[in-house]
Write an enzyme that holds these catalytic residues in place. Structure first.
Site, mmCIF file in Angstrom:
data_model
loop_
_atom_site.group_PDB
_atom_site.id
_atom_site.type_symbol
_atom_site.label_atom_id
_atom_site.label_comp_id
_atom_site.label_asym_id
_atom_site.label_seq_id
_atom_site.Cartn_x
_atom_site.Cartn_y
_atom_site.Cartn_z
ATOM 1 N N LYS A 159 0.884 -1.403 0.089
ATOM 2 C CA LYS A 159 0.011 0.041 0.057
ATOM 3 C C LYS A 159 0.882 1.142 0.129
ATOM 4 O O LYS A 159 1.606 1.334 0.808
ATOM 5 C CB LYS A 159 -0.865 0.089 1.207
ATOM 6 C CG LYS A 159 -1.641 1.344 1.467
ATOM 7 C CD LYS A 159 -2.617 1.152 2.852
ATOM 8 C CE LYS A 159 -2.993 2.519 3.326
ATOM 9 N NZ LYS A 159 -2.225 3.391 3.561
ATOM 10 N N LYS A 215 7.494 1.123 2.045
ATOM 11 C CA LYS A 215 7.899 0.134 1.038
ATOM 12 C C LYS A 215 9.247 0.621 0.644
ATOM 13 O O LYS A 215 10.217 -0.574 0.507
ATOM 14 C CB LYS A 215 6.877 0.245 -0.019
ATOM 15 C CG LYS A 215 7.279 -1.110 -1.093
ATOM 16 C CD LYS A 215 6.151 -1.069 -2.281
ATOM 17 C CE LYS A 215 5.558 0.049 -2.516
ATOM 18 N NZ LYS A 215 6.652 1.251 -3.187
ATOM 19 N N LYS A 249 7.360 9.383 -9.097
ATOM 20 C CA LYS A 249 7.964 10.173 -8.207
ATOM 21 C C LYS A 249 9.604 10.066 -8.171
ATOM 22 O O LYS A 249 10.211 10.927 -7.706
ATOM 23 C CB LYS A 249 7.550 9.893 -6.840
ATOM 24 C CG LYS A 249 6.018 10.327 -6.642
ATOM 25 C CD LYS A 249 5.478 10.255 -5.225
ATOM 26 C CE LYS A 249 6.005 9.180 -4.275
ATOM 27 N NZ LYS A 249 5.683 7.935 -4.488
ATOM 28 N N ASP A 270 0.142 -0.166 -4.602
ATOM 29 C CA ASP A 270 -0.471 -1.558 -4.759
ATOM 30 C C ASP A 270 -0.948 -1.583 -6.137
ATOM 31 O O ASP A 270 -2.042 -2.274 -6.368
ATOM 32 C CB ASP A 270 -1.545 -1.731 -3.442
ATOM 33 C CG ASP A 270 -2.615 -0.588 -3.605
ATOM 34 O OD1 ASP A 270 -2.479 0.437 -4.367
ATOM 35 O OD2 ASP A 270 -3.816 -0.737 -2.862
#
Length: 280
Positions: free
Chosen positions: A8, A13, A39, A126
């Protein structure tokens, strides 16, 4: 070995990916981390700055792939980890997933995939459709980063479904879950009781992990000045050791969203009462 890390958005992450990459390098592996997010900040914790992206390099070379060399797109990061950022179009313009596919194509043409012991794809949130699912086509294992919350585990189930579909025609397996920044794991345990899968590690709620992202440093680099962080590094080394053991992994079972929603909602709506301590 090729790893695809999903989870998510905002779950930590990329911070997790960077520390796993360094842990694998500490175990003697030559590692390439590929950021798959417009990004282009996946590798920031490894390099301390936003490296030029593949899409920027392609534009500068007028999309002449033959004029691009590995050093144009592969940048050195902490601990000897090499870094690539796919990049992407401005928000609302173009398809970031397409750029991920082009990144894989270019790196294969540069024979970069043959130069590394481990390639780690850090993939946008995700999103497991279109080009953002491309890393699953090449990965040996998928890793899912989650916390002990409803939304992250719901996302984990959607990612597991994608792994299951890809595994029909590929050798892809789910290595397991990594719990990040959580003081408890009761909801994680509730989830894996329904959808059995390994839990590789559950990292406690440690402020230094969050702060490391802001500082643009991995926990391993911070530990060079603060030995108290060495036990935190051990969490990531433990994950690396499990991956290097080449586990069998699993093909996740099918659990419909509605069924999982009911399971997780019930956890909150009907909490298990904690018994009062007996009077002495």
């Amino acid at each position: 070995m090729k790893l695809a890390v999903y989870g998510k958005g905002g779950i930590g992450k990329s911070t997790t990916s960077c520390n796993i990459s360094v842990a694998l390098a500490r175990r003697g592996m030559k590692v390439l981390q590929i950021g798959c997010d417009p990004k282009h900040d996946s590798t920031f914790t490894l390099t301390g700055y936003l490296i030029p992206t593949i899409i920027d390099t392609l534009e500068a070379k007028d999309y002449h792939y033959e004029n691009i060399w590995p050093e144009d797109v592969i940048h050195k990061g902490y601990g000897g980890v090499d870094c690539v950022e796919a990049g992407g179009p401005p928000a609302g313009a173009g398809c970031g997933g397409y750029v991920v596919g082009e990144t894989v194509k270019l790196l294969k043409e540069l024979n970069a995939f043959d130069e590394y012991d481990v390639i780690l794809f850090d993939v946008l949130g995700d999103v497991v459709c279109g080009g953002f699912a491309a890393p699953l086509n090449y990965a040996d294992y998928c890793l899912i980063v989650t916390d002990n919350g409803f939304d992250a585990l719901f996302a984990a189930n959607r990612i597991s479904a994608s792994v299951r579909e890809k595994a029909r025609t590929r050798r892809l397996r789910l290595a397991g879950l990594i719990g990040n920044r959580t003081s408890k794991r009761d909801l994680i345990d509730k989830y894996i009781s329904k959808v059995p899968m390994p839990v590789l590690e559950v990292l406690p709620l440690i402020e230094d992990i969050r702060v490391s992202r802001v500082k643009g440093k991995t926990i391993f680099e911070m530990a060079e000045r603060d030995p108290d962080l060495e036990p935190v590094c051990q969490y990531y080394l433990n994950i690396a050791d499990q991956l290097l053991s080449q586990p069998e992994g699993i093909v996740p079972q099918d659990t419909p969203d509605r069924e999982l929603f009911t399971l997780l909602s019930d956890f909150y709506n009907n909490p298990v009462a904690v018994p009062e301590p007996a009077l002495v």
